[in-house]
Design a protein around this motif. Structure first.
Motif, PDB file in Angstrom:
ATOM      1  N   ASN A 264      12.413  42.401  30.648  1.00 48.22           N
ATOM      2  CA  ASN A 264      13.023  41.270  31.232  1.00 48.22           C
ATOM      3  C   ASN A 264      12.219  39.956  30.992  1.00 48.22           C
ATOM      4  O   ASN A 264      12.611  38.887  30.593  1.00 48.22           O
TER       5      ASN A 264
ATOM      6  N   TRP B 238      13.053  39.036  27.326  1.00 49.05           N
ATOM      7  CA  TRP B 238      14.384  38.507  27.225  1.00 49.05           C
ATOM      8  C   TRP B 238      14.573  37.184  27.493  1.00 49.05           C
ATOM      9  O   TRP B 238      15.133  36.283  26.790  1.00 49.05           O
TER      10      TRP B 238
ATOM     11  N   GLY C 187      14.432  36.241  33.536  1.00 41.66           N
ATOM     12  CA  GLY C 187      14.754  37.496  32.870  1.00 41.66           C
ATOM     13  C   GLY C 187      14.906  38.477  33.783  1.00 41.66           C
ATOM     14  O   GLY C 187      15.968  39.507  34.003  1.00 41.66           O
ATOM     15  N   HIS C 188      14.141  38.357  35.085  1.00 40.80           N
ATOM     16  CA  HIS C 188      14.234  39.291  36.301  1.00 40.80           C
ATOM     17  C   HIS C 188      15.452  39.134  36.957  1.00 40.80           C
ATOM     18  O   HIS C 188      16.254  40.280  37.394  1.00 40.80           O
ATOM     19  N   GLN C 189      15.974  37.894  37.164  1.00 41.74           N
ATOM     20  CA  GLN C 189      17.313  37.653  37.659  1.00 41.74           C
ATOM     21  C   GLN C 189      18.460  38.229  36.872  1.00 41.74           C
ATOM     22  O   GLN C 189      19.322  38.996  37.307  1.00 41.74           O
ATOM     23  N   ALA C 190      18.405  37.992  35.519  1.00 46.23           N
ATOM     24  CA  ALA C 190      19.425  38.562  34.609  1.00 46.23           C
ATOM     25  C   ALA C 190      19.431  40.068  34.488  1.00 46.23           C
ATOM     26  O   ALA C 190      20.560  40.768  34.767  1.00 46.23           O
ATOM     27  N   GLY C 191      18.229  40.511  34.800  1.00 47.04           N
ATOM     28  CA  GLY C 191      18.098  42.039  34.951  1.00 47.04           C
ATOM     29  C   GLY C 191      18.722  42.858  36.230  1.00 47.04           C
ATOM     30  O   GLY C 191      19.175  43.960  36.168  1.00 47.04           O
TER      31      GLY C 191
ATOM     32  N   LYS D 277      21.842  42.073  37.106  1.00 49.92           N
ATOM     33  CA  LYS D 277      23.087  42.311  36.619  1.00 49.92           C
ATOM     34  C   LYS D 277      23.239  43.818  35.945  1.00 49.92           C
ATOM     35  O   LYS D 277      24.086  44.447  36.029  1.00 49.92           O
ATOM     36  N   SER D 278      22.128  44.027  35.179  1.00 47.89           N
ATOM     37  CA  SER D 278      22.186  45.341  34.651  1.00 47.89           C
ATOM     38  C   SER D 278      21.998  46.602  35.564  1.00 47.89           C
ATOM     39  O   SER D 278      22.358  47.525  35.254  1.00 47.89           O
TER      40      SER D 278
ATOM     41  N   TRP E  41      16.100  45.128  29.087  1.00 50.68           N
ATOM     42  CA  TRP E  41      16.687  45.457  30.236  1.00 50.68           C
ATOM     43  C   TRP E  41      18.200  44.679  30.337  1.00 50.68           C
ATOM     44  O   TRP E  41      19.040  45.123  30.864  1.00 50.68           O
ATOM     45  N   PRO E  42      17.843  43.343  30.457  1.00 49.03           N
ATOM     46  CA  PRO E  42      18.879  42.467  30.676  1.00 49.03           C
ATOM     47  C   PRO E  42      20.277  42.655  29.824  1.00 49.03           C
ATOM     48  O   PRO E  42      21.346  42.376  30.044  1.00 49.03           O
ATOM     49  N   ASP E  43      20.105  43.381  28.571  1.00 49.94           N
ATOM     50  CA  ASP E  43      21.067  43.656  27.662  1.00 49.94           C
ATOM     51  C   ASP E  43      21.750  45.097  27.711  1.00 49.94           C
ATOM     52  O   ASP E  43      22.464  45.475  27.022  1.00 49.94           O
TER      53      ASP E  43
END
Length: 237
Positions: free
Chosen positions: A13, A16, A27-31, A33-34, A206-208
């Motif tokens: 994260n 990213w 990045g943690h926020q985007a994670g 969603k994953s 992880w976010p991807d």
């Protein structure tokens, strides 16, 4: 192949976000969603158990501001995601030493874990302030207390009985362990439970990582031969 339990070390994260010149917390926020995508994929594919390494016992050593934002994100995610997860048949459980979290966060985790979906499609285990060594040591201490009190015969202890005292005592052994982010290590995660897990390391941050990547891992898992100490001839007999 019968797949009962997937465990994931969600790594990458921070990197990213750094690649995008954004704060690590982005990045943690985007994670999140994953996490949602992987949970939905497990429900769709009929995987009954998923364990996510959300926060290790070593993560407290990260910058104080980052830890604080992680705790805020954790609380916000519990409030926002829980109703939809219940509708999807997801039962949330929390493993680890929860005593170090704030009283408010502990109360929220307890509240969420007590909410039961009408029909359970997926047992989601969220590992927070967790470490594999802590898990094994905690189980050993609990068993020692029972041996000393006479409730447990030391000569009757076997692997199955020991396993019952671990954080995931009611879950099957891990079949697949995935680590995202390009690192090739276990990081003190589920040391007992992954004894015969098929391990997959991916460079994907992880976010991807999402449903497509999970399906690719499961496809490769189905092509592997799990011998558990036996020979190929014995397995195929």
């Amino acid at each position: 192949m019968n797949l009962k339990h997937i465990a994931i070390i969600m790594d990458g994260n921070g990197r990213w976000a750094t690649h995008r010149k954004r704060p690590r917390t982005f990045g943690h926020q985007a994670g999140v969603k994953s996490v949602r995508a992987v949970i939905e994929a497990c429900v769709k594919m009929g995987v009954p158990n998923l364990t996510l390494f959300a926060f290790s016992s070593e993560n407290w050593s990260r910058p104080e501001k980052e830890v604080q934002r992680l705790m805020e994100l954790f609380m916000r995610s519990l409030k926002k995601e829980t109703p939809e997860l219940l509708e999807q048949g997801v039962q949330q459980n929390f493993i680890g030493d929860l005593s170090r979290f704030s009283d408010k966060l502990q109360a929220k985790m307890q509240e969420v874990s007590q909410l039961k979906p009408s029909t359970t499609q997926l047992n989601l285990n969220i590992a927070v302030n967790y470490g594999g060594k802590w898990d094994i040591l905690n189980a050993a201490k609990s068993m020692t207390q029972k041996v000393c009190s006479g409730e447990l015969d030391v000569n009757a202890i076997d692997e199955n009985q020991f396993n019952a005292y671990l954080s995931l005592g009611n879950a099957p052994a891990v079949d697949v362990l995935i680590r995202t982010g390009g690192e090739h290590r276990i990081s003190n995660f589920l040391l007992w439970q992954i004894a015969y897990a098929e391990i997959f390391f991916t460079d994907t941050l992880w976010p991807d990582f999402g449903a497509k990547q999970l399906e690719q891992v499961i496809c490769e898992f189905n092509q592997r031969e799990r011998r558990f100490g036996k020979t190929s001839e014995q397995i195929n007999a």
